[in-house]
Design a protein around this motif. Structure first.
Motif, short mmCIF file in Angstrom:
data_model
loop_
_atom_site.label_atom_id
_atom_site.label_comp_id
_atom_site.label_asym_id
_atom_site.label_seq_id
_atom_site.Cartn_x
_atom_site.Cartn_y
_atom_site.Cartn_z
N ARG A 84 0.83 -1.39 0.15
CA ARG A 84 -0.09 0.06 0.06
C ARG A 84 0.91 1.25 0.08
O ARG A 84 0.71 2.36 -0.59
CB ARG A 84 -1.03 -0.08 1.19
CG ARG A 84 -1.75 1.11 1.30
CD ARG A 84 -2.91 1.04 2.37
NE ARG A 84 -3.85 -0.01 2.27
CZ ARG A 84 -3.95 -1.15 2.93
NH1 ARG A 84 -2.81 -1.15 3.79
NH2 ARG A 84 -4.56 -2.03 2.83
N ARG A 85 1.99 1.10 0.85
CA ARG A 85 2.85 2.37 0.81
C ARG A 85 3.53 2.67 -0.48
O ARG A 85 3.68 3.70 -1.08
CB ARG A 85 3.69 2.29 1.99
CG ARG A 85 3.38 2.40 3.47
CD ARG A 85 4.38 2.66 4.40
NE ARG A 85 5.51 1.39 4.12
CZ ARG A 85 5.49 0.46 4.91
NH1 ARG A 85 4.35 0.17 5.81
NH2 ARG A 85 6.42 -0.49 4.89
N THR A 86 3.97 1.43 -1.05
CA THR A 86 4.77 1.58 -2.47
C THR A 86 3.64 2.03 -3.61
O THR A 86 3.83 2.82 -4.50
CB THR A 86 5.09 0.22 -2.88
OG1 THR A 86 5.87 -0.11 -1.91
CG2 THR A 86 5.94 0.40 -4.17
N GLN A 87 2.38 1.80 -3.56
CA GLN A 87 1.40 1.98 -4.48
C GLN A 87 1.09 3.67 -4.24
O GLN A 87 0.80 4.28 -5.18
CB GLN A 87 0.08 1.27 -4.37
CG GLN A 87 -0.80 0.93 -5.38
CD GLN A 87 -0.29 0.02 -6.33
OE1 GLN A 87 0.93 -0.25 -6.23
NE2 GLN A 87 -1.38 -0.41 -7.23
N GLY A 92 -0.26 7.91 -6.06
CA GLY A 92 -1.01 8.80 -5.22
C GLY A 92 -2.00 8.30 -3.97
O GLY A 92 -1.98 7.06 -4.05
N PHE A 93 -2.52 9.07 -3.28
CA PHE A 93 -3.33 8.69 -2.25
C PHE A 93 -4.77 8.11 -2.59
O PHE A 93 -5.34 7.38 -2.08
CB PHE A 93 -3.56 9.46 -1.01
CG PHE A 93 -2.11 9.82 -0.50
CD1 PHE A 93 -1.75 9.14 0.65
CD2 PHE A 93 -1.54 11.03 -0.73
CE1 PHE A 93 -0.65 9.76 1.35
CE2 PHE A 93 -0.21 11.32 -0.20
CZ PHE A 93 0.13 10.55 0.92
N ASN A 94 -5.18 8.37 -3.76
CA ASN A 94 -6.59 8.08 -4.42
C ASN A 94 -6.55 6.77 -5.09
O ASN A 94 -7.45 6.42 -5.59
CB ASN A 94 -7.27 9.18 -4.99
CG ASN A 94 -7.51 10.32 -4.28
OD1 ASN A 94 -7.53 10.39 -2.98
ND2 ASN A 94 -7.15 11.56 -4.84
N MET A 97 -6.48 0.10 -4.35
CA MET A 97 -5.51 -1.21 -3.76
C MET A 97 -6.20 -2.60 -3.79
O MET A 97 -7.22 -2.81 -3.04
CB MET A 97 -5.06 -0.77 -2.36
CG MET A 97 -3.89 -1.56 -1.96
SD MET A 97 -2.48 -1.58 -2.67
CE MET A 97 -1.69 -2.88 -1.98
N ALA A 98 -5.96 -3.49 -4.49
CA ALA A 98 -6.73 -4.75 -4.71
C ALA A 98 -6.04 -5.49 -3.56
O ALA A 98 -5.11 -5.33 -3.02
CB ALA A 98 -6.20 -5.39 -6.14
N GLY A 129 -4.91 -3.89 -14.50
CA GLY A 129 -3.90 -3.15 -13.72
C GLY A 129 -4.14 -1.72 -14.12
O GLY A 129 -4.49 -1.00 -15.06
N MET A 130 -3.35 -0.85 -13.39
CA MET A 130 -3.45 0.73 -13.67
C MET A 130 -2.85 1.17 -14.71
O MET A 130 -3.27 1.96 -15.41
CB MET A 130 -2.85 1.34 -12.34
CG MET A 130 -3.81 1.17 -11.01
SD MET A 130 -3.36 1.95 -9.77
CE MET A 130 -4.29 1.48 -8.55
#
Length: 400
Positions: A84-87, A92-94, A97-98, A129-130
């Motif tokens: 989550r931190r890497t993502q 960004g924060f928005n 997260m799968a 994926g994003m």
């Protein structure tokens, strides 16, 4: 006091416990001498000593030098928090997260089902994926559905096979059609609809209306690709059609659009049988044509003026093919028909033109230019006559 020289008084930061290091006695055998390791003895405050002897055998004593510490295995929550931190740092924060990674989902989907759970439902498709620009159906071909392609309504006019050896076979290049929208009466008559162009122009798309130039609405269609003209008396005409069938599709499509409007829902219920005009055809003979000889062979049906239009002649036969159509025969062998009022007559006409033009084909031997046959005296006499004419013209000019 310790054997090595450390005491409680020498260091104020030392703990109350004393550490004694005593060397282990060497055990001498007949074959070899074993390696020794110092024994660490820890004295508690009560005076008791605890000896930690972790390596009793000689093999175990060798491992403590090269042994590496095992890394501490992270828990599932720590791995998830790290991802989550890497993502968040990357997107960004928005960002979404799968719960599991794409590789884990892929392994679950492509893994073989167990024999104990054969009736289990199929796993869900993987998430996109994003950084993946593909859509859902492109990512997973198993869940892709076949999309029905839109039928192309620009269909060419079917022609029978020709019996003549054309270089380019005849084709229909243009057909125009017309019909009238309205409703049938009980007595069998047809009542055309009266269309208010100034109101309809705001309810349709892809239309053009310039009353100062042309009092009609022009609508452009994409399938079939042509233009339909809407008149105020309910008449519809098409331009640019490739066949009779494509013209019928365009006329009926525009009539349905007008019928769908609330103003003409009860006024338009039927259309008249379409009629066709302005048929155009094109073909190539494959040989050059002597237009002067052909004009002399058909003096009543051919119009040829070499001073104005020397590249082609007009062939007309009003009794057979109508008074509006004309056939253009070019010197290079191209044959085109314009303005014929019937498709069948247009096909018969262009097939008949091959028989009319065949006796006047220019052979290859006649096309070659033999410069030995032309003498220099003919060229000199030609230039001399031109110079004399120019001199005479200058003499006749009035002097200012």
């Amino acid at each position: 006091m310790a054997v090595c020289g450390f005491s409680d008084s020498e260091s104020d930061d030392e703990s109350d416990q004393d550490i004694d290091i005593q060397p282990k006695q060497n055990v001498i055998s007949n074959t070899k001498t074993s390696r020794t390791k110092p024994i660490i003895t820890q004295n508690n405050g009560n005076g008791n000593s605890n000896t930690n002897n972790h390596h009793q055998d000689a093999d175990e004593d060798d491992d403590w030098v090269t042994r590496k510490e095992k890394p501490i295995q992270a828990t599932a929550e720590e791995i998830k928090e790290k991802r989550r931190r890497t993502q968040k740092k990357k997107y960004g924060f928005n960002s979404y997260m799968a719960p599991t990674s794409l590789s884990a989902m892929r392994d679950q989907i492509h893994s073989k089902p167990s024999s104990n759970n054969d009736n289990a439902p199929a796993p869900p498709p993987p998430l996109v994926g994003m950084n993946d620009n593909r859509n859902f159906k492109q990512v997973n071909g198993k869940y892709k559905e076949a999309r029905k392609r839109r039928k192309n309504l620009d269909q060419p006019e079917p022609l029978p096979p020709s019996k003549h050896p054309w270089k380019n076979n005849p084709i229909i290049t243009g057909v125009s059609g017309q019909t009238t929208c309205g409703m049938k009466m009980k007595d069998g008559s047809f009542k055309p609809a009266q269309i208010k162009l100034s109101e309809v122009i705001h309810l349709l798309r892809n239309v053009e209306y310039k009353p100062e130039e042309f009092v009609a609405i022009r609508m452009k269609l994409k399938n079939p690709y042509m233009t339909v003209t809407i008149f105020s008396n309910g008449k519809l005409t098409t331009q640019g059609g490739k066949s009779q069938k494509s013209c019928v599709y365009a006329l009926r499509k525009v009539a349905r659009m007008l019928q769908g409007l609330d103003l003409y829902k009860d006024v338009i219920s039927d259309v008249t049988e379409p009629s066709f005009y302005g048929v155009q055809a094109n073909a190539h003979l494959g040989s050059m044509v002597d237009l002067q000889a052909m004009a002399e062979a058909f003096p009543k049906r051919v119009e040829y003026s070499p001073d104005i239009e020397s590249s082609y002649l007009k062939f007309r036969d009003p009794l057979k093919y109508g008074d509006k159509g004309s056939c253009h025969v070019y010197h290079g062998g191209r044959v085109t028909i314009l303005g014929c009022h019937d498709v069948k007559k247009c096909i018969i006409w262009i097939e008949k033109m091959y028989e009319h033009c065949k006796p006047h084909f220019i052979k290859e031997e006649d096309r070659s230019f033999d410069e030995h046959k032309v003498s220099n005296s003919e060229f000199s006499s030609m230039f001399s006559t031109n110079n004399n004419n120019t001199n005479n013209a200058q003499r006749q000019m009035p002097m200012n």
